[in-house]
Design an enzyme around this catalytic site. Structure first.
Site, PDB file in Angstrom:
ATOM      1  N   TRP A  52       0.843  -1.218   0.000  1.00 55.00           N
ATOM      2  CA  TRP A  52       0.000   0.000   0.000  1.00 55.00           C
ATOM      3  C   TRP A  52       0.872   1.261   0.000  1.00 55.00           C
ATOM      4  O   TRP A  52       2.010   1.240   0.465  1.00 55.00           O
ATOM      5  CB  TRP A  52      -0.936  -0.010   1.208  1.00 55.00           C
ATOM      6  CG  TRP A  52      -0.265   0.018   2.564  1.00 55.00           C
ATOM      7  CD1 TRP A  52       0.035  -1.073   3.340  1.00 55.00           C
ATOM      8  CD2 TRP A  52       0.182   1.164   3.295  1.00 55.00           C
ATOM      9  NE1 TRP A  52       0.647  -0.673   4.507  1.00 55.00           N
ATOM     10  CE2 TRP A  52       0.751   0.698   4.513  1.00 55.00           C
ATOM     11  CE3 TRP A  52       0.165   2.533   3.056  1.00 55.00           C
ATOM     12  CZ2 TRP A  52       1.282   1.553   5.474  1.00 55.00           C
ATOM     13  CZ3 TRP A  52       0.705   3.394   4.020  1.00 55.00           C
ATOM     14  CH2 TRP A  52       1.247   2.898   5.203  1.00 55.00           C
ATOM     15  N   GLU A  63       8.122   8.766  13.391  1.00 56.14           N
ATOM     16  CA  GLU A  63       8.243   8.113  12.085  1.00 56.14           C
ATOM     17  C   GLU A  63       9.040   8.974  11.104  1.00 56.14           C
ATOM     18  O   GLU A  63       9.778   8.455  10.262  1.00 56.14           O
ATOM     19  CB  GLU A  63       6.851   7.828  11.504  1.00 56.14           C
ATOM     20  CG  GLU A  63       6.010   6.829  12.287  1.00 56.14           C
ATOM     21  CD  GLU A  63       6.443   5.392  12.090  1.00 56.14           C
ATOM     22  OE1 GLU A  63       7.350   5.125  11.275  1.00 56.14           O
ATOM     23  OE2 GLU A  63       5.872   4.505  12.766  1.00 56.14           O
ATOM     24  N   GLU A  85       9.202   1.816   5.896  1.00 61.74           N
ATOM     25  CA  GLU A  85       8.930   2.689   7.045  1.00 61.74           C
ATOM     26  C   GLU A  85       8.651   4.129   6.607  1.00 61.74           C
ATOM     27  O   GLU A  85       7.865   4.837   7.236  1.00 61.74           O
ATOM     28  CB  GLU A  85      10.114   2.667   8.015  1.00 61.74           C
ATOM     29  CG  GLU A  85      10.269   1.373   8.791  1.00 61.74           C
ATOM     30  CD  GLU A  85       9.327   1.290   9.972  1.00 61.74           C
ATOM     31  OE1 GLU A  85       8.913   2.343  10.494  1.00 61.74           O
ATOM     32  OE2 GLU A  85       8.991   0.158  10.385  1.00 61.74           O
ATOM     33  N   HIS A  87       5.097   5.554   6.383  1.00 64.88           N
ATOM     34  CA  HIS A  87       4.311   5.836   7.590  1.00 64.88           C
ATOM     35  C   HIS A  87       4.262   7.332   7.895  1.00 64.88           C
ATOM     36  O   HIS A  87       3.182   7.906   8.095  1.00 64.88           O
ATOM     37  CB  HIS A  87       4.892   5.086   8.796  1.00 64.88           C
ATOM     38  CG  HIS A  87       4.964   3.606   8.592  1.00 64.88           C
ATOM     39  ND1 HIS A  87       5.658   2.757   9.446  1.00 64.88           N
ATOM     40  CD2 HIS A  87       4.424   2.802   7.635  1.00 64.88           C
ATOM     41  CE1 HIS A  87       5.537   1.517   9.015  1.00 64.88           C
ATOM     42  NE2 HIS A  87       4.800   1.518   7.918  1.00 64.88           N
ATOM     43  N   GLU A 137       9.971  -2.282  17.323  1.00 66.97           N
ATOM     44  CA  GLU A 137       8.947  -2.528  16.305  1.00 66.97           C
ATOM     45  C   GLU A 137       7.649  -3.016  16.955  1.00 66.97           C
ATOM     46  O   GLU A 137       6.550  -2.661  16.513  1.00 66.97           O
ATOM     47  CB  GLU A 137       9.440  -3.558  15.279  1.00 66.97           C
ATOM     48  CG  GLU A 137      10.604  -3.092  14.425  1.00 66.97           C
ATOM     49  CD  GLU A 137      10.206  -2.133  13.299  1.00 66.97           C
ATOM     50  OE1 GLU A 137       9.044  -1.701  13.250  1.00 66.97           O
ATOM     51  OE2 GLU A 137      11.073  -1.823  12.474  1.00 66.97           O
ATOM     52  N   THR A 193       5.984   0.065  18.588  1.00 70.03           N
ATOM     53  CA  THR A 193       5.291   0.936  17.624  1.00 70.03           C
ATOM     54  C   THR A 193       4.022   0.256  17.104  1.00 70.03           C
ATOM     55  O   THR A 193       3.027   0.936  16.822  1.00 70.03           O
ATOM     56  CB  THR A 193       6.207   1.338  16.452  1.00 70.03           C
ATOM     57  OG1 THR A 193       6.842   0.174  15.916  1.00 70.03           O
ATOM     58  CG2 THR A 193       7.261   2.330  16.879  1.00 70.03           C
ATOM     59  N   ASP A 224       2.513  -3.180   9.286  1.00 67.15           N
ATOM     60  CA  ASP A 224       3.918  -3.124   8.869  1.00 67.15           C
ATOM     61  C   ASP A 224       4.846  -3.341  10.062  1.00 67.15           C
ATOM     62  O   ASP A 224       5.831  -4.080   9.990  1.00 67.15           O
ATOM     63  CB  ASP A 224       4.247  -1.765   8.245  1.00 67.15           C
ATOM     64  CG  ASP A 224       3.771  -1.631   6.808  1.00 67.15           C
ATOM     65  OD1 ASP A 224       3.197  -2.592   6.278  1.00 67.15           O
ATOM     66  OD2 ASP A 224       3.971  -0.548   6.224  1.00 67.15           O
ATOM     67  N   GLU A 225       4.533  -2.652  11.159  1.00 67.01           N
ATOM     68  CA  GLU A 225       5.411  -2.714  12.337  1.00 67.01           C
ATOM     69  C   GLU A 225       5.482  -4.140  12.894  1.00 67.01           C
ATOM     70  O   GLU A 225       6.556  -4.606  13.288  1.00 67.01           O
ATOM     71  CB  GLU A 225       4.921  -1.747  13.428  1.00 67.01           C
ATOM     72  CG  GLU A 225       4.782  -0.285  13.001  1.00 67.01           C
ATOM     73  CD  GLU A 225       6.110   0.406  12.719  1.00 67.01           C
ATOM     74  OE1 GLU A 225       7.165  -0.255  12.683  1.00 67.01           O
ATOM     75  OE2 GLU A 225       6.084   1.637  12.531  1.00 67.01           O
ATOM     76  N   HIS A 255       7.684  -6.213  10.628  1.00 65.63           N
ATOM     77  CA  HIS A 255       9.097  -5.883  10.857  1.00 65.63           C
ATOM     78  C   HIS A 255       9.587  -6.457  12.189  1.00 65.63           C
ATOM     79  O   HIS A 255      10.731  -6.904  12.301  1.00 65.63           O
ATOM     80  CB  HIS A 255       9.289  -4.366  10.835  1.00 65.63           C
ATOM     81  CG  HIS A 255       8.966  -3.742   9.505  1.00 65.63           C
ATOM     82  ND1 HIS A 255       8.712  -2.406   9.338  1.00 65.63           N
ATOM     83  CD2 HIS A 255       8.854  -4.306   8.267  1.00 65.63           C
ATOM     84  CE1 HIS A 255       8.457  -2.156   8.056  1.00 65.63           C
ATOM     85  NE2 HIS A 255       8.536  -3.298   7.392  1.00 65.63           N
TER      86      HIS A 255
END
Length: 328
Positions: free
Chosen positions: A33, A76, A111, A114, A164, A167, A196-197, A200
């Site tokens: 995305w 971020e 990242e 974000h 990670e 977050t 995503d976090e 990761h």
């Protein structure tokens, strides 16, 4: 052989698998995305109507929520600091462009989206003094950070595994609160970032798992070192314009704790999750020193939980230059 040389050897050994880590834990640019997928489309005839709706909903979000969202965004946005720090870790070679530097660059690329998305949302909301936010972001990049890991890859991977997950917790809670207040678009944005976090986190914690398999005692000592020193947040040097370094971080943390976005109890919970994930109680072949480190780690969450229960968070919100008070 020195500890440093052993770490380099381990990093070179793991580097052979970096391409598989990239394939498993990162998503190709064309498939992942992008911020525009969730923001009002400036090329659309309905753009101004969408922005008007976004601003109307934004009026109902409370003050501490905005402070937390701004602090998360600034954190971020300070990505150049994190990338340059990781590029300097032993075993990560950006000059020769080895496998590890490929991982860091592609992780950074993910990242980076974000901050882009949250920044645009804040700008469109009309609730935030963007010039103050931008100055704080520039200060944070100027000031850098010191997370206490040095160039040690073991300590750095403990840090990134923890951070990670932290977050993830923060963005996921903001997503839940935004939904509660009727801001479904912001909720979806923060949910995507949280996803995503978590992905990761799984990657960095897998790196630590692999290191435990080949160098268990030194990895255990590195884990103990980071937990003893305590994990500092990436934005721990946060400051507003005209203020001294680090002066805004505590007030930002208080806002996050007050509304339950990220609390001392979450810190303890993450520590416990890492202990379970890495099966600290089951690791064998440890030196006497590493055995003592394991004992320390197994008891630490219980000790920290008792301390966290005694913390008192101020009830009054600090008034930041970033956030305009709500207009009636």
């Amino acid at each position: 052989m020195s500890i440093k040389n052993i770490r380099l050897e381990v990093m070179q050994f793991l580097e052979k698998n970096v391409d598989s880590f990239v394939d498993q834990y990162l998503i190709p640019v064309e498939k992942i995305w992008q911020p525009t997928d969730f923001l009002p489309n400036s090329q659309s005839d309905t753009f101004f109507d969408e922005v008007k709706e976004l601003r109307e909903i934004a009026k109902d979000l409370p003050y501490d929520f905005w402070v937390t969202l701004v602090g998360d965004t600034i954190t971020e946005e300070a990505l150049p600091t994190y990338e340059s720090w990781l590029m300097d870790v032993e075993g990560i070679d950006n000059v020769e462009r080895n496998g590890w530097s490929k991982w860091i660059r592609q992780w950074t690329g993910e990242e980076n989206r974000h901050g882009d998305m949250l920044n645009k949302y804040l700008y469109l909301s009309g609730r935030v003094n963007m010039r103050e936010v931008e100055m704080t972001t520039q200060h944070l990049i100027n000031d850098g950070f010191d997370i206490g890991t040095g160039r040690d890859p073991y300590k750095n991977f403990v840090y990134t595994s923890f951070q990670e997950l932290a977050t993830y917790v923060s963005h996921n809670r903001v997503a839940q609160m935004a939904k509660k207040y009727g801001d479904n678009k912001l909720s979806k944005m923060c949910k995507m970032i949280a996803g995503d976090e978590m992905r990761h986190h799984h990657a960095y914690s897998e790196f630590v798992t692999r290191i435990f398999q080949v160098d268990p005692s030194e990895m255990m000592l590195a884990f103990q070192y980071m937990m003893k020193a305590k994990i500092v947040m990436p934005a721990h040097f946060l400051r507003e314009s005209g203020e001294k370094i680090s002066t805004a971080f505590e007030q930002f943390s208080d806002s996050a704790q007050r509304i339950g976005v990220y609390t001392a109890a979450d810190y303890v919970d993450i520590m416990q999750k890492l202990i379970v994930k890495w099966e600290i109680d089951k690791i064998t072949g440890l030196t006497d020193e590493a055995e003592k480190a394991r004992d320390y780690l197994m008891k630490l969450p219980g000790r920290m939980a008792k301390i966290s229960e005694r913390l008192v968070i101020p009830q009054e919100s600090h008034i930041f230059k970033w956030v305009e008070p709500a207009r009636l």
